[in-house]
Design a protein around this motif. Structure first.
Motif, PDB file in Angstrom:
ATOM      1  N   ALA A  59       4.223 -29.823  20.849  1.00  0.00           N
ATOM      2  CA  ALA A  59       4.663 -29.454  22.197  1.00  0.00           C
ATOM      3  C   ALA A  59       4.496 -27.969  22.480  1.00  0.00           C
ATOM      4  O   ALA A  59       4.142 -27.579  23.599  1.00  0.00           O
ATOM      5  N   GLN A  60       4.739 -27.137  21.486  1.00  0.00           N
ATOM      6  CA  GLN A  60       4.733 -25.689  21.701  1.00  0.00           C
ATOM      7  C   GLN A  60       3.492 -24.996  21.153  1.00  0.00           C
ATOM      8  O   GLN A  60       3.269 -23.827  21.446  1.00  0.00           O
ATOM      9  N   GLY A  61       2.704 -25.702  20.353  1.00  0.00           N
ATOM     10  CA  GLY A  61       1.574 -25.047  19.705  1.00  0.00           C
ATOM     11  C   GLY A  61       2.044 -24.005  18.716  1.00  0.00           C
ATOM     12  O   GLY A  61       1.397 -22.971  18.531  1.00  0.00           O
ATOM     13  N   CYS A  62       3.188 -24.273  18.070  1.00  0.00           N
ATOM     14  CA  CYS A  62       3.814 -23.298  17.180  1.00  0.00           C
ATOM     15  C   CYS A  62       2.911 -22.944  16.003  1.00  0.00           C
ATOM     16  O   CYS A  62       2.222 -23.804  15.447  1.00  0.00           O
ATOM     17  N   ASN A  63       2.964 -21.686  15.615  1.00  0.00           N
ATOM     18  CA  ASN A  63       2.323 -21.257  14.382  1.00  0.00           C
ATOM     19  C   ASN A  63       3.032 -21.920  13.201  1.00  0.00           C
ATOM     20  O   ASN A  63       4.261 -21.997  13.162  1.00  0.00           O
ATOM     21  N   ILE A  64       2.249 -22.388  12.238  1.00  0.00           N
ATOM     22  CA  ILE A  64       2.817 -23.069  11.078  1.00  0.00           C
ATOM     23  C   ILE A  64       3.829 -22.179  10.355  1.00  0.00           C
ATOM     24  O   ILE A  64       4.887 -22.653   9.907  1.00  0.00           O
ATOM     25  N   HIS A  65       3.538 -20.884  10.263  1.00  0.00           N
ATOM     26  CA  HIS A  65       4.448 -19.960   9.574  1.00  0.00           C
ATOM     27  C   HIS A  65       5.788 -19.872  10.290  1.00  0.00           C
ATOM     28  O   HIS A  65       6.848 -19.821   9.646  1.00  0.00           O
ATOM     29  N   VAL A  66       5.758 -19.871  11.627  1.00  0.00           N
ATOM     30  CA  VAL A  66       6.998 -19.799  12.402  1.00  0.00           C
ATOM     31  C   VAL A  66       7.838 -21.048  12.164  1.00  0.00           C
ATOM     32  O   VAL A  66       9.065 -20.971  11.988  1.00  0.00           O
ATOM     33  N   LEU A  67       7.180 -22.209  12.150  1.00  0.00           N
ATOM     34  CA  LEU A  67       7.916 -23.450  11.876  1.00  0.00           C
ATOM     35  C   LEU A  67       8.516 -23.434  10.474  1.00  0.00           C
ATOM     36  O   LEU A  67       9.644 -23.896  10.271  1.00  0.00           O
TER      37      LEU A  67
ATOM     38  N   ASP B 254     -14.007 -39.681  30.831  1.00  0.00           N
ATOM     39  CA  ASP B 254     -14.464 -38.303  30.670  1.00  0.00           C
ATOM     40  C   ASP B 254     -14.249 -37.904  29.217  1.00  0.00           C
ATOM     41  O   ASP B 254     -13.626 -38.638  28.439  1.00  0.00           O
ATOM     42  N   GLY B 255     -14.733 -36.732  28.861  1.00  0.00           N
ATOM     43  CA  GLY B 255     -14.555 -36.220  27.512  1.00  0.00           C
ATOM     44  C   GLY B 255     -14.243 -34.739  27.538  1.00  0.00           C
ATOM     45  O   GLY B 255     -14.645 -34.019  28.449  1.00  0.00           O
ATOM     46  N   LYS B 256     -13.523 -34.276  26.532  1.00  0.00           N
ATOM     47  CA  LYS B 256     -13.123 -32.871  26.446  1.00  0.00           C
ATOM     48  C   LYS B 256     -13.323 -32.355  25.024  1.00  0.00           C
ATOM     49  O   LYS B 256     -13.194 -33.096  24.047  1.00  0.00           O
ATOM     50  N   HIS B 257     -13.596 -31.054  24.932  1.00  0.00           N
ATOM     51  CA  HIS B 257     -13.659 -30.390  23.639  1.00  0.00           C
ATOM     52  C   HIS B 257     -12.246 -29.976  23.214  1.00  0.00           C
ATOM     53  O   HIS B 257     -11.478 -29.445  24.019  1.00  0.00           O
ATOM     54  N   ILE B 258     -11.926 -30.210  21.957  1.00  0.00           N
ATOM     55  CA  ILE B 258     -10.671 -29.757  21.369  1.00  0.00           C
ATOM     56  C   ILE B 258     -11.033 -28.708  20.318  1.00  0.00           C
ATOM     57  O   ILE B 258     -11.713 -29.013  19.332  1.00  0.00           O
ATOM     58  N   HIS B 259     -10.604 -27.473  20.533  1.00  0.00           N
ATOM     59  CA  HIS B 259     -11.016 -26.374  19.658  1.00  0.00           C
ATOM     60  C   HIS B 259     -10.354 -26.478  18.279  1.00  0.00           C
ATOM     61  O   HIS B 259      -9.159 -26.751  18.166  1.00  0.00           O
ATOM     62  N   ILE B 260     -11.167 -26.231  17.267  1.00  0.00           N
ATOM     63  CA  ILE B 260     -10.681 -26.207  15.893  1.00  0.00           C
ATOM     64  C   ILE B 260     -11.245 -24.965  15.203  1.00  0.00           C
ATOM     65  O   ILE B 260     -12.188 -24.344  15.687  1.00  0.00           O
ATOM     66  N   THR B 261     -10.630 -24.591  14.086  1.00  0.00           N
ATOM     67  CA  THR B 261     -11.205 -23.518  13.285  1.00  0.00           C
ATOM     68  C   THR B 261     -12.480 -24.031  12.621  1.00  0.00           C
ATOM     69  O   THR B 261     -12.650 -25.246  12.439  1.00  0.00           O
TER      70      THR B 261
ATOM     71  N   PHE C 127     -16.031 -23.838  17.914  1.00  0.00           N
ATOM     72  CA  PHE C 127     -16.077 -25.059  17.107  1.00  0.00           C
ATOM     73  C   PHE C 127     -15.093 -26.067  17.691  1.00  0.00           C
ATOM     74  O   PHE C 127     -13.980 -25.710  18.079  1.00  0.00           O
ATOM     75  N   SER C 128     -15.507 -27.319  17.743  1.00  0.00           N
ATOM     76  CA  SER C 128     -14.649 -28.314  18.387  1.00  0.00           C
ATOM     77  C   SER C 128     -14.957 -29.720  17.906  1.00  0.00           C
ATOM     78  O   SER C 128     -16.025 -29.992  17.359  1.00  0.00           O
ATOM     79  N   ILE C 129     -13.974 -30.582  18.105  1.00  0.00           N
ATOM     80  CA  ILE C 129     -14.179 -32.023  18.045  1.00  0.00           C
ATOM     81  C   ILE C 129     -14.085 -32.531  19.478  1.00  0.00           C
ATOM     82  O   ILE C 129     -13.676 -31.795  20.379  1.00  0.00           O
ATOM     83  N   VAL C 130     -14.462 -33.759  19.695  1.00  0.00           N
ATOM     84  CA  VAL C 130     -14.541 -34.277  21.060  1.00  0.00           C
ATOM     85  C   VAL C 130     -13.565 -35.434  21.257  1.00  0.00           C
ATOM     86  O   VAL C 130     -13.479 -36.344  20.430  1.00  0.00           O
ATOM     87  N   LEU C 131     -12.822 -35.355  22.342  1.00  0.00           N
ATOM     88  CA  LEU C 131     -11.936 -36.440  22.773  1.00  0.00           C
ATOM     89  C   LEU C 131     -12.582 -37.131  23.961  1.00  0.00           C
ATOM     90  O   LEU C 131     -12.758 -36.539  25.019  1.00  0.00           O
ATOM     91  N   MET C 132     -12.977 -38.377  23.779  1.00  0.00           N
ATOM     92  CA  MET C 132     -13.539 -39.200  24.855  1.00  0.00           C
ATOM     93  C   MET C 132     -12.501 -40.259  25.216  1.00  0.00           C
ATOM     94  O   MET C 132     -11.929 -40.897  24.334  1.00  0.00           O
ATOM     95  N   ALA C 133     -12.235 -40.425  26.515  1.00  0.00           N
ATOM     96  CA  ALA C 133     -11.167 -41.339  26.888  1.00  0.00           C
ATOM     97  C   ALA C 133     -11.382 -41.918  28.286  1.00  0.00           C
ATOM     98  O   ALA C 133     -12.116 -41.361  29.108  1.00  0.00           O
TER      99      ALA C 133
ATOM    100  N   ARG D  53      -6.493 -22.913  18.861  1.00  0.00           N
ATOM    101  CA  ARG D  53      -7.572 -23.348  17.988  1.00  0.00           C
ATOM    102  C   ARG D  53      -6.894 -24.018  16.807  1.00  0.00           C
ATOM    103  O   ARG D  53      -6.273 -23.352  15.980  1.00  0.00           O
ATOM    104  N   ILE D  54      -6.960 -25.331  16.742  1.00  0.00           N
ATOM    105  CA  ILE D  54      -6.218 -26.081  15.735  1.00  0.00           C
ATOM    106  C   ILE D  54      -6.747 -25.732  14.351  1.00  0.00           C
ATOM    107  O   ILE D  54      -7.929 -25.931  14.043  1.00  0.00           O
ATOM    108  N   SER D  55      -5.846 -25.211  13.526  1.00  0.00           N
ATOM    109  CA  SER D  55      -6.222 -24.799  12.178  1.00  0.00           C
ATOM    110  C   SER D  55      -6.025 -25.979  11.228  1.00  0.00           C
ATOM    111  O   SER D  55      -4.994 -26.117  10.569  1.00  0.00           O
ATOM    112  N   ALA D  56      -7.016 -26.845  11.202  1.00  0.00           N
ATOM    113  CA  ALA D  56      -6.955 -28.043  10.369  1.00  0.00           C
ATOM    114  C   ALA D  56      -8.366 -28.552  10.153  1.00  0.00           C
ATOM    115  O   ALA D  56      -9.274 -28.240  10.920  1.00  0.00           O
ATOM    116  N   SER D  57      -8.557 -29.333   9.124  1.00  0.00           N
ATOM    117  CA  SER D  57      -9.853 -29.963   8.906  1.00  0.00           C
ATOM    118  C   SER D  57     -10.121 -30.923  10.065  1.00  0.00           C
ATOM    119  O   SER D  57      -9.182 -31.363  10.746  1.00  0.00           O
TER     120      SER D  57
END
Length: 358
Positions: free
Chosen positions: A60-68, A128-135, A151-157, A271-275
């Motif tokens: 919901a907040q896009g919190c930094n992992i360290h903050v959590l 439609d489709g959207k780019h989801i930014h990743i590291t 860098f991104s993955i794609v959400l098609m829906a 930018r989602i920091s995940a594989s």
């Protein structure tokens, strides 16, 4: 857990701002996931409510992992593991209920609602489709590198007339074009080869013209008998311009659905920091949570002012457009390999809309 209990003890507004849902819906979600989130260990296990709270705050907040980690007094690697496991549980436990492809009866209902709202008959949804930014993934080269040089993955829906997602495919490489992603997605393949389970042809209202059911998309998608896109070009004839306007009125539902999604789940603005595989889990969990809250009629989650609407013959932009940076769209590419029957059907629909519009 102190922070969660403090939020629950305050008013609903503060709890919603933190979690994007009411206390009742959070507790409902917890009851569904509790068994799946229960862990057993020789050490004191982290309880399901904490696991869910950590994950919802992150989404919901896009919190930094360290903050959590600091907030919940947990290790950084523990927080990451909790988020990925909980997102996985949200999808596995809820997607068959909240993101299951509609059956033919449900699709007919969707078509009826689209006709009432937009005047487009036989419309099964907007895509439609959207780019989801990743590291940048390790050793990925340019596989996830898109035309915006990120860098991104794609959400098609696809979505229905109530901004609920009906078909979802996530994880395609960001370097692919919109048409390429669509052709490789599971429901895209079925649309293109005509194997998607949809209602049979139905008469256009007040006519004896049988017409296929179809989805609507923008100019990045191919024209097919079951997939309508706008007429290309500028300075169109009035009848083609009218068709494009009405098609856009239906297609904008998916734009608004993505707008709600990005407005409510701020992790999509980071930018989602995940594989890539873990980023897929995060995005799929958000889709499930969106549909869950829409279908639970959470009044705070969805408000009419949030989306584009018409009132007293005047068009109003949805609030998400000013409050949220839109998700990155695909680079538009025209796809011209369409059959003569598809062109004929689009013209038939154009004539119907021009003859039956006020």
């Amino acid at each position: 857990m102190v922070c969660l209990q403090q939020l629950k003890g305050r008013d609903e507004e503060h709890f919603f701002k933190a979690t994007r849902m009411s206390v009742a819906n959070f507790d409902c979600l917890l009851s569904i996931l509790k068994e799946k989130l229960q862990k057993y260990s020789n050490r004191e296990a982290i309880d399901p409510e904490t696991r869910l709270a950590v994950t919802i705050f992150y989404l919901a907040q896009g919190c930094n992992i360290h903050v959590l980690a600091w907030t919940f007094k947990l290790g950084i690697s523990t927080v990451r593991k909790i988020i990925y496991e909980t997102c996985d549980a949200i999808w596995s436990e809820l997607h068959e209920i909240y993101v299951s492809p509609p059956n033919t009866t449900e699709l007919k209902t969707i078509a009826e609602k689209f006709y009432i709202k937009t005047g487009m008959p036989n419309c099964l949804g907007a895509i439609d489709g959207k780019h989801i930014h990743i590291t940048r993934p390790a050793n990925s080269g340019s596989l996830y590198y898109n035309y915006k040089k990120t860098f991104s993955i794609v959400l098609m829906a696809a979505c229905d007339a109530n901004y609920v997602f009906t078909y979802v495919d996530v994880g395609a490489l960001g370097s692919q074009s919109d048409g390429g992603v669509f052709a490789r997605s599971s429901f895209g393949k079925q649309i293109l080869d005509g194997t998607l389970n949809v209602p049979g042809d139905a008469y256009l209202p007040a006519t004896m013209n049988l017409f296929p059911h179809y989805f609507v998309g923008d100019s990045a998608f191919p024209l097919r008998p079951n997939l309508m896109r706008p007429f290309p070009g500028h300075n169109l004839t009035p009848d083609k311009d009218r068709f494009n306007t009405m098609l856009s009125k239906a297609r904008v539902h998916i734009e608004n659905a993505f707008g709600i999604l990005a407005n409510r789940w701020r992790i999509l603005h980071t930018r989602i920091s995940a594989s890539p595989s873990n980023a897929d889990k995060i995005v799929l969990a958000i889709i499930v949570l969106h549909n869950f809250l829409m279908l639970q009629n959470d009044r705070n989650y969805f408000q009419l002012e949030l989306v584009d609407r018409t009132y007293n013959n005047r068009e109003y932009h949805g609030r998400w457009r000013s409050e949220t940076n839109p998700l990155q769209s695909f680079q538009q590419r025209f796809v011209n390999r369409s059959s003569s029957s598809a062109f004929h059907l689009r013209n038939t629909l154009k004539d119907f809309l021009n003859n039956n519009s006020s």
